[in-house]
Write a protein that holds these residues in place. Structure first.
Motif, PDB file in Angstrom:
ATOM      1  N   THR A 169      27.917  43.699  30.629  1.00  0.00           N
ATOM      2  CA  THR A 169      27.429  44.995  31.206  1.00  0.00           C
ATOM      3  C   THR A 169      26.553  44.745  32.391  1.00  0.00           C
ATOM      4  OG1 THR A 169      27.697  46.153  28.953  1.00  0.00           O
ATOM      5  CG2 THR A 169      26.085  47.045  30.776  1.00  0.00           C
ATOM      6  N   ALA A 197      37.338  44.857  29.273  1.00  0.00           N
ATOM      7  CA  ALA A 197      36.346  45.157  28.190  1.00  0.00           C
ATOM      8  C   ALA A 197      35.353  43.896  27.541  1.00  0.00           C
ATOM      9  CB  ALA A 197      37.026  45.622  27.210  1.00  0.00           C
ATOM     10  N   LEU A 205      23.105  51.727  31.777  1.00  0.00           N
ATOM     11  CA  LEU A 205      23.924  52.136  30.417  1.00  0.00           C
ATOM     12  C   LEU A 205      25.237  51.232  29.926  1.00  0.00           C
ATOM     13  CD1 LEU A 205      23.985  56.062  31.095  1.00  0.00           C
ATOM     14  CD2 LEU A 205      22.358  54.755  29.854  1.00  0.00           C
ATOM     15  N   ASP A 206      25.174  51.215  28.563  1.00  0.00           N
ATOM     16  CA  ASP A 206      26.340  50.333  28.112  1.00  0.00           C
ATOM     17  C   ASP A 206      27.599  51.180  28.039  1.00  0.00           C
ATOM     18  OD1 ASP A 206      26.192  51.746  25.945  1.00  0.00           O
ATOM     19  OD2 ASP A 206      25.133  49.975  24.730  1.00  0.00           O
ATOM     20  N   ALA A 207      28.646  50.609  27.518  1.00  0.00           N
ATOM     21  CA  ALA A 207      30.099  51.061  27.319  1.00  0.00           C
ATOM     22  C   ALA A 207      29.816  52.394  26.243  1.00  0.00           C
ATOM     23  CB  ALA A 207      30.882  50.406  26.738  1.00  0.00           C
ATOM     24  N   GLU A 208      28.827  52.470  25.507  1.00  0.00           N
ATOM     25  CA  GLU A 208      28.723  53.527  24.667  1.00  0.00           C
ATOM     26  C   GLU A 208      27.605  54.722  24.939  1.00  0.00           C
ATOM     27  OE1 GLU A 208      27.755  52.066  20.705  1.00  0.00           O
ATOM     28  OE2 GLU A 208      29.882  51.030  20.466  1.00  0.00           O
ATOM     29  N   SER A 209      27.214  54.405  26.435  1.00  0.00           N
ATOM     30  CA  SER A 209      26.198  55.203  27.063  1.00  0.00           C
ATOM     31  C   SER A 209      24.873  55.324  26.416  1.00  0.00           C
ATOM     32  CB  SER A 209      26.814  57.006  27.182  1.00  0.00           C
ATOM     33  OG  SER A 209      26.130  57.754  27.936  1.00  0.00           O
ATOM     34  N   LYS A 210      24.752  53.956  25.850  1.00  0.00           N
ATOM     35  CA  LYS A 210      23.269  53.693  25.248  1.00  0.00           C
ATOM     36  C   LYS A 210      22.502  52.948  26.385  1.00  0.00           C
ATOM     37  CE  LYS A 210      24.708  54.366  20.620  1.00  0.00           C
ATOM     38  NZ  LYS A 210      24.643  53.626  19.130  1.00  0.00           N
ATOM     39  N   PHE A 221      28.383  50.846  33.923  1.00  0.00           N
ATOM     40  CA  PHE A 221      29.061  51.934  33.164  1.00  0.00           C
ATOM     41  C   PHE A 221      28.196  53.174  33.631  1.00  0.00           C
ATOM     42  CE2 PHE A 221      30.159  48.401  30.224  1.00  0.00           C
ATOM     43  CZ  PHE A 221      31.440  48.620  30.058  1.00  0.00           C
ATOM     44  N   TYR A 222      28.953  54.144  33.638  1.00  0.00           N
ATOM     45  CA  TYR A 222      28.457  55.584  33.942  1.00  0.00           C
ATOM     46  C   TYR A 222      27.578  55.901  35.160  1.00  0.00           C
ATOM     47  CZ  TYR A 222      30.153  56.131  28.909  1.00  0.00           C
ATOM     48  OH  TYR A 222      30.989  56.211  27.842  1.00  0.00           O
TER      49      TYR A 222
END
Length: 244
Positions: free
Chosen positions: A108, A104, A204-209, A143-144
């Motif tokens: 990213t 964590a 994308l980052d961990a919050e899908s942004k 991510f994603y």
């Protein structure tokens, strides 16, 4: 004289009869006695109970439980196994938690610490392979899925949900991750098709942004895309990215 000889003979006969009777009695007694048991060198010697101790077997105390000595041994083993299991589970949990925290805390993957390339493949048809390579000094999390924009498209293509991996893809320095891109349908069922040499890719980052700026990825030739355009999640293996 004859009477003397007769008395001696009679005495001898009586003594002989008595001896014979005694011998027969002894033989009868011996025949009634049990035969001695065969010698067994491996048989354990009988244990003599200690003074004041019960003569009952050591493994049976009369209440269905083991003796104090056996119980102590068994209890020690149980406690040892319990402690060992607890320590093992605790250690494993701590290691997993540590690894999760470590993952964590990684940066990213973005256009600033990676390089993107895209190439065509023969199989499956109408597919391309997008590769992201970590050019930084630390591992990064992809991510994603990548966000694609071909040409002047007003929307990004949907992701293939079946391609979602079980965990976030972490890319070590110098290593790569992959995503498969289906540009158009093989049977011509897609609509709104067009050709372009322009491709931009975002992360994308961990919050899908959105993470960082879109990156321009050069295409060696025109690529035809239509309404069936899709992209997979990031994968650690190239073959997994081209399965969809």
């Amino acid at each position: 004289m004859r009477n003397l000889h007769f008395r001696r003979a009679a005495r001898t006969s009586v003594l002989g009869t008595a001896a014979l009777i005694a011998a027969l009695s002894l033989t009868a007694c011996q025949s009634d006695s049990p035969a001695p048991a065969a010698y067994d060198a491996e048989a354990p010697a009988p244990q003599k109970p200690a003074s004041g101790a019960s003569a009952a077997p050591a493994s049976d105390t009369g209440n269905g439980k083991e003796t104090a000595g056996d119980t102590g041994t068994s209890g020690s083993g149980s406690e040892g196994a319990k402690d060992s299991g607890s320590e093992s589970a605790k250690g494993s949990g701590s290691a997993a938690a540590k690894q999760q925290r470590s993952s964590a805390s990684l940066p990213t993957c973005t256009g600033e610490n990676t390089k993107l390339t895209i190439t065509g493949v023969k199989r499956p048809v109408n597919h391309m392979l997008l590769t992201v390579t970590n050019t930084g000094s630390k591992a990064c999390n992809a991510f994603y899925h990548p966000v694609l924009r071909f040409g002047e498209a007003q929307s990004v293509p949907p992701v293939v949900e079946d391609s979602k991996p079980q965990a976030v893809v972490t890319v070590a320095p110098g290593e790569s991750a992959y995503a498969g891109v289906m540009t158009s349908s093989a049977d011509g069922s897609g609509t709104g098709g067009y050709s372009t040499q322009d491709l931009s890719v975002g992360f994308l980052d961990a919050e899908s942004k959105s993470a960082g700026d879109m990156v321009n990825v050069p295409l060696s030739k025109d690529v035809y895309v239509d309404s069936t355009l899709t992209v997979t999640y990031w994968q650690t293996e190239m073959d997994d990215a081209l399965m969809y």
